[in-house]
Write a protein that holds these residues in place. Sequence first.
Motif, PDB file in Angstrom:
ATOM      1  N   VAL A   1      36.348 -34.187  21.902  1.00 40.05           N
ATOM      2  CA  VAL A   1      37.648 -34.182  21.230  1.00 40.05           C
ATOM      3  C   VAL A   1      37.493 -33.436  19.910  1.00 40.05           C
ATOM      4  CG1 VAL A   1      38.389 -36.358  22.277  1.00 40.05           C
ATOM      5  CG2 VAL A   1      37.160 -36.386  20.091  1.00 40.05           C
ATOM      6  N   PRO A   2      38.584 -32.881  19.375  1.00 39.82           N
ATOM      7  CA  PRO A   2      38.470 -32.209  18.073  1.00 39.82           C
ATOM      8  C   PRO A   2      37.923 -33.160  17.013  1.00 39.82           C
ATOM      9  CG  PRO A   2      40.571 -31.715  19.118  1.00 39.82           C
ATOM     10  CD  PRO A   2      39.948 -32.793  19.947  1.00 39.82           C
ATOM     11  N   SER A   3      36.950 -32.690  16.282  1.00 44.03           N
ATOM     12  CA  SER A   3      36.304 -33.535  15.272  1.00 44.03           C
ATOM     13  C   SER A   3      35.608 -32.651  14.258  1.00 44.03           C
ATOM     14  CB  SER A   3      35.284 -34.466  15.928  1.00 44.03           C
ATOM     15  OG  SER A   3      34.501 -35.136  14.949  1.00 44.03           O
ATOM     16  N   PRO A   4      35.516 -33.090  13.009  1.00 53.99           N
ATOM     17  CA  PRO A   4      34.767 -32.307  12.017  1.00 53.99           C
ATOM     18  C   PRO A   4      33.262 -32.461  12.165  1.00 53.99           C
ATOM     19  CG  PRO A   4      35.599 -34.306  11.009  1.00 53.99           C
ATOM     20  CD  PRO A   4      36.181 -34.260  12.412  1.00 53.99           C
ATOM     21  N   TYR A   5      32.819 -33.325  13.084  1.00 53.19           N
ATOM     22  CA  TYR A   5      31.390 -33.622  13.176  1.00 53.19           C
ATOM     23  C   TYR A   5      30.716 -32.852  14.311  1.00 53.19           C
ATOM     24  CZ  TYR A   5      32.338 -37.463  10.009  1.00 53.19           C
ATOM     25  OH  TYR A   5      32.717 -38.203   8.917  1.00 53.19           O
ATOM     26  N   ALA A   6      29.514 -32.385  14.034  1.00 53.13           N
ATOM     27  CA  ALA A   6      28.628 -31.804  15.046  1.00 53.13           C
ATOM     28  C   ALA A   6      27.305 -32.541  14.966  1.00 53.13           C
ATOM     29  CB  ALA A   6      28.435 -30.316  14.803  1.00 53.13           C
TER      30      ALA A   6
ATOM     31  N   ARG B   1      28.877 -32.775   9.056  1.00 52.39           N
ATOM     32  CA  ARG B   1      30.328 -32.622   8.960  1.00 52.39           C
ATOM     33  C   ARG B   1      30.673 -31.193   8.535  1.00 52.39           C
ATOM     34  NH1 ARG B   1      34.898 -36.051   8.051  1.00 52.39           N
ATOM     35  NH2 ARG B   1      36.572 -34.906   7.022  1.00 52.39           N
TER      36      ARG B   1
ATOM     37  N   GLU C   1      28.075 -26.413  12.371  1.00 51.97           N
ATOM     38  CA  GLU C   1      27.165 -26.642  13.491  1.00 51.97           C
ATOM     39  C   GLU C   1      25.769 -26.916  12.947  1.00 51.97           C
ATOM     40  OE1 GLU C   1      27.861 -26.917  16.692  1.00 51.97           O
ATOM     41  OE2 GLU C   1      29.996 -26.603  16.279  1.00 51.97           O
TER      42      GLU C   1
ATOM     43  N   ARG D   1      28.132 -32.274  23.000  1.00 48.80           N
ATOM     44  CA  ARG D   1      29.157 -32.065  21.979  1.00 48.80           C
ATOM     45  C   ARG D   1      30.212 -33.150  22.093  1.00 48.80           C
ATOM     46  NH1 ARG D   1      29.027 -27.043  19.660  1.00 48.80           N
ATOM     47  NH2 ARG D   1      27.734 -25.441  20.667  1.00 48.80           N
TER      48      ARG D   1
END
Length: 235
Positions: free
Chosen positions: A81-86, A102, A105, A78
């Motif tokens: 850091v905070p991110s909109p991407y998985a 984006r 999950e 994973r």
Amino acid sequence: MRVSWARLGAAHEGLLPLLDAVERRRHDTIVDPATRDRFLLGCALSRLRLGERLDVPPADVPLRRECPHCGGPHGKPRLAVPSPYAFSVTHSGGLVGVAVCRGAEVGLDLEEADAPLDVDAAARTALAAPELTALYARPSAGRQAAFLRVWTRKEAVLKALGVGLRVPLRELRVSAPEEPPAVLSWPRQLTARPGVGMADLLVDGTHPASVAVTGARGVDVTCDDGTAALAAYVP
């Protein structure tokens, strides 16, 4: 959502600087050359595709591989850091795949169509009773392909949910291979059952793959070949 595929021949030593210290230690402990190359390609392709979206060099993509159960460095990778991407990584035989999504999950699974497989044993482990009955209603020549399609769907869903194979596959029932992919029933262990969208893929016109996205009904997938990008990468 974007899915990138790469072939085993794209692995080369120039990709090693992309790995962080945890990944490099794991890479160096893998004895089998093909398994080691698959791991290298999965790390490198993930970093290349995520780096493009995060606008950072691939080697600087912050990844975490901590197992939520034992704390070991072998959990689902994973972003740290905070991110909109998985993202999700899969590999089988000579192929490696990475899906980047984006806002949700994602789970990706791939299987080699022509790999040796004891279909009977695998089916008894993975299929619900109605799925097993449907499988044996098919001509024997078509059972492996049908089983692999169902298997990739189940694996993709469980990867998207982050539970892996810790729940009984037989209790996760999906639609028949010829039907649009969908979850028909959930394992009782999954108290939270989010909507999951799925798409079936076929790599090189032969190898079945599936992708699942949480909180979605439909899945719009763009596929590309990452082999050339990896083969040409120079740190």
